[in-house]
Scaffold this active site. Structure first.
Site, PDB file in Angstrom:
ATOM      1  N   CYS A  50       0.880  -1.170   0.000  1.00 21.56           N
ATOM      2  CA  CYS A  50       0.000   0.000   0.000  1.00 21.56           C
ATOM      3  C   CYS A  50       0.917   1.219   0.000  1.00 21.56           C
ATOM      4  O   CYS A  50       2.123   1.076  -0.220  1.00 21.56           O
ATOM      5  CB  CYS A  50      -1.019  -0.022   1.143  1.00 21.56           C
ATOM      6  SG  CYS A  50      -0.381   0.159   2.812  1.00 21.56           S
ATOM      7  N   HIS A  78      15.111 -13.712  11.382  1.00 23.09           N
ATOM      8  CA  HIS A  78      14.807 -13.618  12.818  1.00 23.09           C
ATOM      9  C   HIS A  78      13.325 -13.784  13.140  1.00 23.09           C
ATOM     10  O   HIS A  78      12.982 -14.258  14.216  1.00 23.09           O
ATOM     11  CB  HIS A  78      15.273 -12.259  13.375  1.00 23.09           C
ATOM     12  CG  HIS A  78      16.766 -12.152  13.473  1.00 23.09           C
ATOM     13  ND1 HIS A  78      17.401 -11.115  14.136  1.00 23.09           N
ATOM     14  CD2 HIS A  78      17.756 -12.959  13.003  1.00 23.09           C
ATOM     15  CE1 HIS A  78      18.711 -11.298  14.064  1.00 23.09           C
ATOM     16  NE2 HIS A  78      18.960 -12.386  13.374  1.00 23.09           N
TER      17      HIS A  78
END
Ligand code: RB5
Length: 149
Positions: free
Chosen positions: A69, A102
């Protein structure tokens, strides 16, 4: 890599980048891509498109997703309401790499109005080509779900 089932979505502010990324994923990275819209630059409300997209990934129909977006925030916030979704706002290559390594992110949310087309390709390529490091990071991502509290 290649031949993975991916999903892509945008609102009007991300539409043009979505079309370019879709082509890049199909032609350069040889992935399968399901387009959840939107389908023009006519203004739309991003949750109307982000919810079906995130729902399908949450249900295991697609391995990973790319969302776009204007800022990346609205579409990112919406996807993160769905169980099992870890959608990460990725605005550069290193953030994208760490979102996978991670956080085991399964959606790469992009700020279409703030990155170039070349940056977007690099961010997406890095996201798709980086594996989860697991270990201590697995313990941490398992604590994200509200079911833990
Ligand atoms: C649309 O103008 C813009 O608000 C939207 O694309 C997004 O940035 C929202 O988070």
């Amino acid at each position: 890599m290649g031949n993975r089932k991916l999903a892509i979505v945008s609102d009007h502010a991300g539409y043009s980048l979505k079309e370019k990324l879709k082509n890049y994923l199909l032609k350069e990275m040889h992935e399968e891509v399901k387009d959840f819209g939107c389908f023009s630059e006519e203004p739309v409300d991003y949750p109307d498109f982000a919810h079906p997209f995130a729902n399908a990934i949450s249900a295991g129909e697609y391995e990973m997703g790319i969302s776009i977006c204007g800022t990346g925030n609205g579409i990112n916030m919406t996807a993160n309401k769905h169980p099992g979704i870890r959608s990460a706002l990725c605005w550069n290559e290193e953030i994208s790499r760490l979102a996978r390594a991670h956080n085991d992110a399964n959606i790469c949310a992009l700020p279409g109005r703030f990155i170039s087309e070349a940056e977007a390709y690099l961010i997406v390529k890095t996201f798709l080509n980086t594996s989860f490091d697991s270990g201590r990071h697995k313990i941490r991502i398992d604590k994200i779900s509200l079911k833990m509290y």
